[in-house]
Motif scaffolding. Structure first.
Motif, mmCIF file in Angstrom:
data_model
loop_
_atom_site.group_PDB
_atom_site.id
_atom_site.type_symbol
_atom_site.label_atom_id
_atom_site.label_comp_id
_atom_site.label_asym_id
_atom_site.label_seq_id
_atom_site.Cartn_x
_atom_site.Cartn_y
_atom_site.Cartn_z
ATOM 1 N N TRP A 1 -15.450 -8.326 -16.785
ATOM 2 C CA TRP A 1 -15.896 -7.076 -16.456
ATOM 3 C C TRP A 1 -17.054 -7.126 -15.319
ATOM 4 C CZ3 TRP A 1 -14.609 -2.262 -16.196
ATOM 5 C CH2 TRP A 1 -15.584 -1.354 -15.821
ATOM 6 N N SER A 2 -18.005 -8.116 -15.506
ATOM 7 C CA SER A 2 -19.066 -8.179 -14.731
ATOM 8 C C SER A 2 -18.575 -9.082 -13.415
ATOM 9 C CB SER A 2 -20.084 -9.199 -15.403
ATOM 10 O OG SER A 2 -20.713 -8.572 -16.522
ATOM 11 N N ILE A 3 -17.890 -10.105 -13.501
ATOM 12 C CA ILE A 3 -17.329 -10.680 -12.330
ATOM 13 C C ILE A 3 -16.481 -9.693 -11.487
ATOM 14 C CG2 ILE A 3 -15.727 -12.541 -11.503
ATOM 15 C CD1 ILE A 3 -16.815 -14.229 -14.043
ATOM 16 N N GLY A 4 -15.500 -8.883 -12.197
ATOM 17 C CA GLY A 4 -14.726 -8.021 -11.299
ATOM 18 C C GLY A 4 -15.788 -7.026 -10.593
ATOM 19 N N LEU A 5 -16.976 -6.440 -11.142
ATOM 20 C CA LEU A 5 -17.511 -5.696 -10.646
ATOM 21 C C LEU A 5 -18.122 -6.050 -9.246
ATOM 22 C CD1 LEU A 5 -19.280 -3.420 -13.697
ATOM 23 C CD2 LEU A 5 -17.613 -2.632 -11.809
ATOM 24 N N PHE A 6 -18.811 -7.391 -9.581
ATOM 25 C CA PHE A 6 -19.555 -8.001 -8.471
ATOM 26 C C PHE A 6 -18.342 -8.320 -7.300
ATOM 27 C CE2 PHE A 6 -22.082 -10.962 -6.230
ATOM 28 C CZ PHE A 6 -23.176 -10.631 -6.502
ATOM 29 N N GLY A 7 -17.172 -8.722 -7.723
ATOM 30 C CA GLY A 7 -16.187 -8.778 -6.655
ATOM 31 C C GLY A 7 -15.948 -7.647 -5.959
ATOM 32 N N VAL A 8 -15.951 -6.450 -6.681
ATOM 33 C CA VAL A 8 -15.577 -4.994 -5.943
ATOM 34 C C VAL A 8 -16.726 -4.583 -5.148
ATOM 35 C CG1 VAL A 8 -15.764 -2.604 -6.408
ATOM 36 C CG2 VAL A 8 -14.201 -3.956 -7.920
ATOM 37 N N LEU A 9 -18.110 -5.010 -5.498
ATOM 38 C CA LEU A 9 -19.158 -5.090 -4.548
ATOM 39 C C LEU A 9 -19.029 -5.755 -3.283
ATOM 40 C CD1 LEU A 9 -21.996 -4.177 -3.855
ATOM 41 C CD2 LEU A 9 -22.897 -5.988 -5.173
ATOM 42 N N LEU A 10 -18.610 -7.172 -3.221
ATOM 43 C CA LEU A 10 -18.363 -7.860 -2.215
ATOM 44 C C LEU A 10 -17.311 -7.545 -1.453
ATOM 45 C CD1 LEU A 10 -19.099 -11.444 -3.684
ATOM 46 C CD2 LEU A 10 -20.580 -10.218 -2.308
ATOM 47 N N ALA A 11 -16.198 -6.917 -1.968
ATOM 48 C CA ALA A 11 -15.091 -6.154 -1.216
ATOM 49 C C ALA A 11 -15.425 -5.128 -0.336
ATOM 50 C CB ALA A 11 -14.149 -6.007 -2.135
ATOM 51 N N ILE B 1 -28.531 -11.111 -2.723
ATOM 52 C CA ILE B 1 -28.067 -10.560 -4.154
ATOM 53 C C ILE B 1 -26.938 -11.685 -4.640
ATOM 54 C CG2 ILE B 1 -28.361 -8.257 -3.543
ATOM 55 C CD1 ILE B 1 -25.500 -7.843 -3.160
ATOM 56 N N SER B 2 -26.365 -12.496 -3.872
ATOM 57 C CA SER B 2 -25.339 -13.395 -4.443
ATOM 58 C C SER B 2 -25.592 -14.795 -4.423
ATOM 59 C CB SER B 2 -24.067 -13.154 -3.515
ATOM 60 O OG SER B 2 -24.172 -13.372 -2.232
ATOM 61 N N ALA B 3 -26.884 -15.157 -3.852
ATOM 62 C CA ALA B 3 -27.108 -16.779 -3.858
ATOM 63 C C ALA B 3 -26.922 -17.396 -5.281
ATOM 64 C CB ALA B 3 -28.476 -16.859 -3.285
ATOM 65 N N ILE B 4 -27.189 -16.692 -6.270
ATOM 66 C CA ILE B 4 -27.031 -17.752 -7.619
ATOM 67 C C ILE B 4 -26.079 -16.713 -8.667
ATOM 68 C CG2 ILE B 4 -28.869 -19.127 -6.938
ATOM 69 C CD1 ILE B 4 -30.668 -17.432 -9.135
ATOM 70 N N ALA B 5 -26.042 -15.416 -8.222
ATOM 71 C CA ALA B 5 -25.445 -14.345 -9.187
ATOM 72 C C ALA B 5 -24.237 -14.845 -9.841
ATOM 73 C CB ALA B 5 -25.358 -13.094 -8.499
ATOM 74 N N LEU B 6 -23.189 -15.143 -8.960
ATOM 75 C CA LEU B 6 -21.784 -15.763 -9.542
ATOM 76 C C LEU B 6 -21.780 -16.884 -10.563
ATOM 77 C CD1 LEU B 6 -19.528 -14.465 -6.795
ATOM 78 C CD2 LEU B 6 -19.203 -14.034 -9.342
ATOM 79 N N PRO B 7 -22.708 -17.971 -9.881
ATOM 80 C CA PRO B 7 -22.874 -19.013 -10.950
ATOM 81 C C PRO B 7 -23.402 -18.463 -12.360
ATOM 82 C CG PRO B 7 -23.349 -19.551 -8.637
ATOM 83 C CD PRO B 7 -23.241 -18.243 -8.615
ATOM 84 N N LEU B 8 -24.428 -17.585 -12.231
ATOM 85 C CA LEU B 8 -24.905 -17.024 -13.373
ATOM 86 C C LEU B 8 -23.956 -16.219 -14.096
ATOM 87 C CD1 LEU B 8 -28.394 -15.511 -12.534
ATOM 88 C CD2 LEU B 8 -28.018 -17.459 -14.038
ATOM 89 N N LEU B 9 -23.161 -15.418 -13.590
ATOM 90 C CA LEU B 9 -22.146 -14.561 -14.399
ATOM 91 C C LEU B 9 -21.195 -15.534 -15.010
ATOM 92 C CD1 LEU B 9 -21.383 -11.859 -11.826
ATOM 93 C CD2 LEU B 9 -22.649 -11.830 -13.804
#
Length: 258
Positions: A112-122, A181-189
């Motif tokens: 859910w979280s990774i998907g939402l972040f992916g939508v943000l980047l898209a 907002i994304s430098a370390i966000a996805l590794p955290l997720l």
């Protein structure tokens, strides 16, 4: 239904750390060690990046605004594309075995979280494509630059000084925001039940706490990916995995006590 403990864990603030100015080079060195330890899986991702990047640029080369968006996409969507490589570094750090297939499905750990972040980047990528189209139209009208040369020639053909200045200013502002907002966000997720807002805020806090370090890190990323593209995308086979592995170590260094 999520448990109260899981919900609390998702929203719990994550402590960030200050690091020395030489930290980005340490992250790259650690990323290189990961690549050497897992060459097949790492370079497999690199080949995918290079092939997809070359295909996107080739298909969009007749439309400069699409081409510029495709090139910029490597920098804006890079954190999302590197998730599998973060997982490889995570497993190596923990001494756990993993395969390319396992790393490619890491999104299932926090979908859910990774998907939402992916939508943000898209959304950011689509917005940049529209902004790019508007800027080209404003400065070039219906006479969009066209050339029979390579993709770099297409971009250089639009090198009107005023256009370049405005284009780079807007692009840089957008890229800086996305980087923060994304430098370390996805590794955290991928490390646990962390929500995308907490991950993004933590990334911004880490960036603000280490402005010089993160500026250097961003410059190194841009330099490596640019060199990879200018080598007919062959260099991306090494550059993209190296940056992704190093980004995992950046996340660990900026958020965890040693």
């Amino acid at each position: 239904m999520q448990s109260a403990a899981t919900t609390a864990a998702q929203h719990q603030p994550i402590e960030v750390r200050r690091v020395g100015i030489g930290a980005p080079f340490r992250w790259l060195a650690a990323g290189l060690r990961d690549m050497v330890a897992m060459p097949v899986a790492s370079l497999a991702y690199g080949v995918i990046f290079a092939v997809v990047g070359y295909a996107l640029v080739t298909l969009s080369s007749s439309r400069p605004h699409l081409l510029s968006a495709a090139v910029s996409g490597f920098f804006l969507a890079g954190p999302f594309l590197g998730m599998g490589l973060y997982r490889l570094s995570q497993c190596r750090e923990a001494g756990e075995p993993t395969t390319f297939r396992d790393s490619a499905t890491i999104w299932r750990s926090n979908p859910w979280s990774i998907g939402l972040f992916g939508v943000l980047l898209a959304f950011v990528l689509l917005s940049w494509e529209r902004i790019s189209a508007i800027l080209f139209a404003l400065f070039h009208g219906a006479s969009l630059p066209v050339t029979d040369g390579g993709w770099t020639d297409v971009l250089l053909s639009a090198a009107d000084p005023a256009f370049i200045a405005v284009y780079l200013a807007i692009g840089a502002a957008l890229a800086a925001g996305v980087f923060a907002i994304s430098a370390i966000a996805l590794p955290l997720l991928i490390t646990g039940p962390i929500d995308p807002v907490t991950a993004a805020i933590t990334s911004v806090r880490a960036t603000l706490a280490n402005p010089g370090v993160m500026l250097l890190w961003a410059a190194l990323i841009v330099a490596l990916i640019t060199l990879g593209m200018l080598s007919a995308f062959i260099g991306l086979i090494v550059a993209m995995p190296l940056v992704a592995h190093a980004s995992w170590h950046a996340c660990r260094d900026l958020t965890l006590e040693r």
